[in-house]
Write a protein that holds these residues in place. Structure first.
Motif: not given
Ligand code: 5GP
Length: 190
Positions: A80-103
């Motif tokens: 699932r996509k989110h804005k940057s998260l602060t509480l991520t204890d129960n999640l595996y998270t990675a940051s992704v740059y979107s080519y089409t949306k440029q964010v």
């Protein structure tokens, strides 16, 4: 996959910035019968890989990933996509740059849905610079799962993603490979 290439030729439009618009069969309206054939093809290619789960990113990856999961008889997980998260204890998270949306977005998978016994197949609609796949590979590493391969519906072979995956040594299967989108024209890799 000839049927897919024919459909891209008939219905794809080339937008500025090397973007291929295929929203009448893949990214908005979904051709469910074509998606079923795409899923069957990925399942055929990866049938001997003992895959336990198919993993993709919401939202455009879900349609081909779901039909693949059905044909392999395994669950589908979509990150699932989110804005940057602060509480991520129960999640595996990675940051992704979107080519089409440029964010940049964080993508995450709940820790309950992946464990070290899993062997996953990553599926996505497009491969451009490989950032979405890279994020999913980071999540796979965090979860300590093995990656059987990566299945892409449409690969833009002239962008960086193909080489990035090749370097990782992970098996890559792309059903349509585009060599160029120059002058508004789709040219496939032979
Ligand atoms: P990457 O992370 O490989 O740079 O880009 C992959 C993601 O960007 C895909 O999941 C897809 O949603 C989007 N994308 C990249 N290139 C295209 C394109 O040419 N057309 C469309 N419709 N989506 C694209």
């Amino acid at each position: 996959m000839d049927l897919l290439k024919k459909r891209i030729e008939e219905d794809g439009t080339v937008l500025p910035g090397n973007v291929l618009k295929v929203d009448n069969f893949l990214n908005h309206q979904v051709d469910s019968l074509l998606m079923d054939k795409i899923g069957a093809e990925f399942a055929r290619l990866f049938k001997d890989e003992k895959i336990t789960k198919v993993v993709t990113v919401e939202s455009s990856g879900i349609a081909p990933a779901l039909t693949t999961a059905i044909h392999l008889g395994v669950p589908l997980i979509f990150a699932r996509k989110h804005k940057s998260l602060t509480l991520t204890d129960n999640l595996y998270t990675a940051s992704v740059y979107s080519y089409t949306k440029q964010v940049s977005n964080d993508i995450s998978v709940d820790k309950r849905f992946l464990d070290a016994n899993d062997r996953i197949l990553i599926i996505d609609d497009f491969l451009a610079n490989g950032q979405a796949v890279k994020g999913l590979l980071e999540i796979a590493k965090l979860a300590n799962v093995s990656v059987a391969g990566i299945g892409i519906v449409i690969e833009k072979s002239f962008q960086k993603g193909h080489v990035l995956i090749e370097k990782s040594g992970i098996r890559l299967e792309s059903l349509a490979r585009i060599a160029s989108l120059s002058d508004g024209k789709v040219t496939f890799v032979d």
